[in-house]
Design a protein around this motif. Structure first.
Motif, mmCIF file in Angstrom:
data_model
loop_
_atom_site.group_PDB
_atom_site.id
_atom_site.type_symbol
_atom_site.label_atom_id
_atom_site.label_comp_id
_atom_site.label_asym_id
_atom_site.label_seq_id
_atom_site.Cartn_x
_atom_site.Cartn_y
_atom_site.Cartn_z
ATOM 1 N N MET A 278 38.773 39.013 21.520
ATOM 2 C CA MET A 278 38.810 39.274 22.923
ATOM 3 C C MET A 278 37.996 38.311 23.643
ATOM 4 S SD MET A 278 37.320 43.086 24.551
ATOM 5 C CE MET A 278 36.986 42.988 26.210
ATOM 6 N N ALA A 279 38.077 38.005 24.824
ATOM 7 C CA ALA A 279 37.579 36.931 25.488
ATOM 8 C C ALA A 279 35.999 37.168 25.668
ATOM 9 C CB ALA A 279 38.314 36.704 26.925
ATOM 10 N N ARG A 280 35.179 36.260 25.571
ATOM 11 C CA ARG A 280 33.837 36.466 25.840
ATOM 12 C C ARG A 280 33.443 36.343 27.376
ATOM 13 N NH1 ARG A 280 30.323 34.017 20.998
ATOM 14 N NH2 ARG A 280 31.478 32.173 21.889
ATOM 15 N N ILE A 281 34.176 35.413 27.970
ATOM 16 C CA ILE A 281 34.151 35.217 29.522
ATOM 17 C C ILE A 281 35.433 35.736 30.235
ATOM 18 C CG2 ILE A 281 33.660 33.327 31.224
ATOM 19 C CD1 ILE A 281 32.304 31.971 29.237
ATOM 20 N N GLU A 282 35.411 36.382 31.022
ATOM 21 C CA GLU A 282 36.520 37.077 31.716
ATOM 22 C C GLU A 282 37.367 36.064 32.559
ATOM 23 O OE1 GLU A 282 36.345 40.870 33.801
ATOM 24 O OE2 GLU A 282 34.581 41.499 32.875
ATOM 25 N N THR A 283 38.789 36.168 32.584
ATOM 26 C CA THR A 283 39.489 35.603 33.237
ATOM 27 C C THR A 283 39.530 35.939 34.917
ATOM 28 O OG1 THR A 283 41.470 36.896 32.767
ATOM 29 C CG2 THR A 283 40.992 34.918 31.366
ATOM 30 N N VAL A 284 39.795 35.150 35.605
ATOM 31 C CA VAL A 284 39.890 35.469 37.156
ATOM 32 C C VAL A 284 41.382 35.691 37.456
ATOM 33 C CG1 VAL A 284 39.462 34.613 39.540
ATOM 34 C CG2 VAL A 284 37.800 33.890 37.565
ATOM 35 N N ASN A 285 41.442 36.882 38.143
ATOM 36 C CA ASN A 285 42.967 37.271 38.523
ATOM 37 C C ASN A 285 43.079 36.913 39.818
ATOM 38 O OD1 ASN A 285 42.318 39.458 39.861
ATOM 39 N ND2 ASN A 285 42.108 40.585 37.785
ATOM 40 N N ASP A 286 44.312 36.894 40.307
ATOM 41 C CA ASP A 286 44.718 36.619 41.705
ATOM 42 C C ASP A 286 43.935 37.402 42.650
ATOM 43 O OD1 ASP A 286 46.221 34.525 40.817
ATOM 44 O OD2 ASP A 286 48.052 35.711 40.828
ATOM 45 N N THR A 287 43.747 38.664 42.177
ATOM 46 C CA THR A 287 43.127 39.716 43.285
ATOM 47 C C THR A 287 41.766 39.474 43.274
ATOM 48 O OG1 THR A 287 43.058 41.494 41.620
ATOM 49 C CG2 THR A 287 45.073 41.486 43.031
ATOM 50 N N ASN A 288 40.913 38.999 42.184
ATOM 51 C CA ASN A 288 39.587 38.852 42.452
ATOM 52 C C ASN A 288 39.040 37.280 42.557
ATOM 53 O OD1 ASN A 288 39.603 38.124 39.688
ATOM 54 N ND2 ASN A 288 38.249 39.460 39.161
ATOM 55 N N ALA A 289 40.032 36.210 42.777
ATOM 56 C CA ALA A 289 39.585 35.074 42.671
ATOM 57 C C ALA A 289 39.156 34.681 44.319
ATOM 58 C CB ALA A 289 41.088 34.157 42.707
ATOM 59 N N THR A 290 38.040 33.837 44.045
ATOM 60 C CA THR A 290 37.593 33.341 45.584
ATOM 61 C C THR A 290 38.553 32.556 46.039
ATOM 62 O OG1 THR A 290 36.949 31.212 44.537
ATOM 63 C CG2 THR A 290 35.187 32.987 44.389
ATOM 64 N N PRO A 291 38.545 32.351 47.413
ATOM 65 C CA PRO A 291 39.362 31.323 48.066
ATOM 66 C C PRO A 291 39.898 30.070 47.268
ATOM 67 C CG PRO A 291 38.130 32.481 49.777
ATOM 68 C CD PRO A 291 37.532 32.802 48.390
#
Length: 179
Positions: free
Chosen positions: A1-14
């Motif tokens: 399991m990842a120790r740093i979360e991935t950024v998905n399209d819904t929570n990505a900064t602009p």
């Protein structure tokens, strides 16, 4: 399991969303490595820019992938071994050659010279010896080639280390860096 979360399209900064859209437009998906790096859009932009600019060098895509495979093998990065194996297959590199490149070997003499230098750079953390450079030159590499090898090694060390730290979830057919 990842120790740093991935950024998905819904929570990505602009900024991250714009970079993800560009990646998706080029390759049809956003690999987890980029989604992880997207936690800091400036770093993702730098990574993409460095990789894209290296694509303007004299090495073709298959050669850049050969270096990426050898560095992934040397640094035991399963994510990069998996990703660069998939990319190499897409470039129609023979499966046996891909496996060899992951171990730092190639049937092609020029590629072998590039891989030998790449592995020396990684193993010696850049402190290559005069003999390493002499061997590279004897194998036909120019100073420009040597500089381009360094660039390709460095961008791959960055991704290897980021994957080690993040324990990025592999989103390609899994290949062990152990070959």
């Amino acid at each position: 399991m990842a120790r740093i979360e991935t950024v998905n399209d819904t929570n990505a900064t602009p900024d991250a969303a714009a970079l993800f859209a560009a990646i998706k437009g080029k390759i049809g998906m956003v690999p987890n490595l980029y989604r992880t790096t997207g936690n800091n859009p400036a770093v993702l932009k730098a990574l993409l820019g460095f990789s894209e600019t290296l694509g303007e060098g004299s090495f073709d895509a298959a050669t850049r992938e050969a270096i990426a495979l050898a560095v992934a093998g040397e640094n035991t990065c399963d994510y990069c071994a998996s990703a660069h194996t998939a990319i190499s297959k897409g470039l129609k590199v023979d499966g046996d050659e891909i496996a060899s490149r992951l171990r730092g070997k190639s049937a092609d003499a020029r590629v072998q010279a590039l891989l030998t230098l790449s592995l020396a750079i990684v193993a010696k953390r850049g402190f290559v010896e005069d003999a390493d450079l002499a061997a590279a030159r004897a194998a036909g590499l120019s100073d420009a080639d040597i500089i381009e090898v360094v660039g390709n090694v460095v961008v791959n060390i960055f991704t290897n280390y980021l994957n080690h730290i993040a324990q990025t979830d592999i989103d390609f057919p899994v290949v062990s860096s152990a070959g």
